[in-house]
Write an enzyme that holds these catalytic residues in place. Structure first.
Site, PDB file in Angstrom:
ATOM      1  N   SER A  32       4.577 -14.424  -8.071  1.00 46.43           N
ATOM      2  CA  SER A  32       3.091 -14.177  -7.957  1.00 46.43           C
ATOM      3  C   SER A  32       2.866 -12.886  -8.938  1.00 46.43           C
ATOM      4  O   SER A  32       3.664 -12.270  -9.307  1.00 46.43           O
ATOM      5  CB  SER A  32       2.530 -13.830  -6.936  1.00 46.43           C
ATOM      6  N   LYS A  33       1.604 -12.588  -9.195  1.00 47.32           N
ATOM      7  CA  LYS A  33       1.089 -11.641 -10.048  1.00 47.32           C
ATOM      8  C   LYS A  33       1.931 -10.317  -9.677  1.00 47.32           C
ATOM      9  O   LYS A  33       2.232  -9.548 -10.913  1.00 47.32           O
ATOM     10  CB  LYS A  33      -0.444 -11.251  -9.885  1.00 47.32           C
TER      11      LYS A  33
END
Ligand code: GLU
Length: 485
Positions: free
Chosen positions: A260-261
């Site tokens: 994820s980010k």
């Protein structure tokens, strides 16, 4: 033999994710290896989450990676349209066909009724499966529900399809990547295929599209395995050929959580903005599950396609090692054709006025600065002293040293005799300059530290002869004078 036709079917609810890029790549490689066709279909049935910006991003990212499709929304093809929202008129008739065959039924349940069923299941600690309340409604009951103003959805009857085509409750299939997979379908609830507003759900639209587009192999993430069981039953109920399936392990972050980010870039376009080369990205992503038959990991897509075998793909999850990607990107930068590097690198030097150099000189700047970098975004810092006066604060102590007090004034004395019209000649002049001090007991390395510090404000960097040549005599004199002050 049936024609090999594979597809990537992204939903445009975000920029093209690196995981989707890997799925696209494996489909592309499978098509290449088997003389098949690679198809792009945009699955935009969820109008609220879809945007043109994301559709453009998907197109641009796949193209940048070199994953060109044979059929798709823009290039067309025999089985178009290739955008789901343009195919809405196709789905109802197949849903109707399933109703007529007895494999689907109208469901009049309201969201409140369904919620109540779910709550009840929750209370009894049972997994929720739709009650099939509407499966056996009489025509009369349906009529009166319609009169109430209720609009029916259409549900697929898992049990009917399972019974019609299989001897037990177990549905099994041979996955190209994971081997035999099976599921007790009595645990799957009858699911909606057409919503009451007349739009299809994912599991239905995907089957109709894959069937009509004659998709032979469906290669996608393992998060779709539970959908595959539902989809196989729909194919069977429609009397269609069931394609082969291959489910890829997930891509996890180094800490083994979902990528994820917070781990870094996740969309292809973000990687590109950060200075990763698409050739390196494709190469890196191919290694998430696939391994070359020799030990050489750096390979072009064509080389990978030659060596690719879907049945040899790892069935387990892969770890996205950002460090390895950095290393690989660095390898690509070092080996890249210089004019190509110039095209890729210039956007990363936007901050500077590059107009004082010719294209040839800029290419030389890149050639002498590319060695240590792993992403193009590092170029901004690593080329700074070619475009701006150096910041001397970091090297203040070095410039005040005894060595600097000797070597810098002397440079000003001899610089007029240096051959600024050729870089080669300058290399010789600088060698002589070092030798001069070596004879006085100052190590060549130390002479150059002082000189480099004065000219660049750094103790490390590109080849000094190239720097002097590119900056030119006046600039060098000016920088040394400033440093001496
Ligand atoms: N639109 C689906 C997704 O993006 C496609 C899944 C599939 O390949 O069937 O997950």
């Amino acid at each position: 033999m049936t024609d090999i036709r594979v597809r990537i079917a992204p939903s445009p609810s975000g920029n093209l994710h690196i995981g989707t890029a890997r799925t696209a790549l494996f489909n592309y490689l499978f098509a290449k290896k088997n003389n098949g066709k690679f198809i792009l279909r945009i699955e935009d049935t969820d109008a609220e989450r879809t945007s043109q910006e994301y559709i453009d991003n998907i197109f641009d990212s796949l193209k940048a990676l070199g994953l060109n499709w044979d059929e798709g929304p823009d290039v067309g093809g025999e089985y178009g349209p290739y955008t789901q929202s343009e195919r809405f008129d196709l789905y109802p008739k197949y849903a109707q066909m399933l109703v007529e065959k007895g494999f689907a039924y109208e469901c009049f349940c309201t969201p409140e009724e369904l919620e109540a069923e779910k709550e009840e299941a929750g209370k009894n600690k049972q997994p929720y499966v739709y009650s099939k309340k509407c499966e056996n409604l009489t025509e009369k009951q349906k009529e009166s529900l319609r009169k109430e103003g209720r609009k029916p959805a259409i549900r697929f009857s898992i049990s009917k399809a399972q019974k019609a085509f299989h001897d037990s409750n177990i549905l099994a299939f041979d996955d190209l990547v994971k081997g035999n997979l099976h599921q007790d379908t009595s645990l799957i609830g009858d699911f909606v295929i057409m919503k009451s507003n007349g739009t299809p759900t994912y599991n239905f639209a995907v089957v109709i599209d894959d069937m009509l587009m004659k998709i032979s192999h469906i290669i996608r993430g393992e998060d779709h395995i539970s959908n595959t069981f539902k989809q196989i039953l729909i194919y069977e109920a429609l009397g269609a050929d069931v394609p082969r399936f291959g489910h890829l392990g997930m891509i996890l972050a180094p800490d083994r959580s979902k990528l994820s980010k917070r781990h870094g870039a996740t969309a292809v376009s973000e990687f590109v903005e950060k200075g990763y080369l698409t050739d390196a990205l494709v190469n890196f992503v191919a290694l998430l599950g696939w391994s070359p038959s020799d030990s050489e990991e750096i390979k072009t897509v064509d080389e990978i396609a030659q060596d690719f075998d879907i049945t040899k793909i790892s069935s387990s999850n892969s770890i996205f090692e950002y460090d390895k990607l950095n290393w690989m990107n660095g390898q690509y930068i070092k080996k890249m054709d210089l004019t190509k590097l110039y095209d890729y690198a210039m956007p990363f030097l936007k901050k500077y006025d590059t107009s004082k150099y010719t294209k040839e000189q800029l290419i030389r700047i890149l050639e002498v600065t590319r060695e240590p970098i792993t992403t193009l975004s590092e170029l901004e810092f690593d080329t700074q002293y070619f475009f701006e006066k150096p910041d001397l604060s970091e090297v203040k102590e070095l410039l005040e040293s005894e060595t600097s007090k000797k070597v810098l004034p002397y440079a000003l004395d001899v610089i007029n005799s240096w051959g600024f019209d050729s870089e080669e000649k300058l290399h010789e002049d600088m060698a002589n300059y070092r030798e001069y001090f070596k004879a006085q007991g100052i190590k060549p390395k130390e002479t150059m530290w002082s000189f480099r510090a004065a000219v660049t404000g750094r103790t490390r960097g590109a080849d000094m002869g190239a720097i002097v040549y590119l900056l030119g005599k006046d600039e060098i004199v000016d920088r040394i004078k400033t440093a001496l002050k």
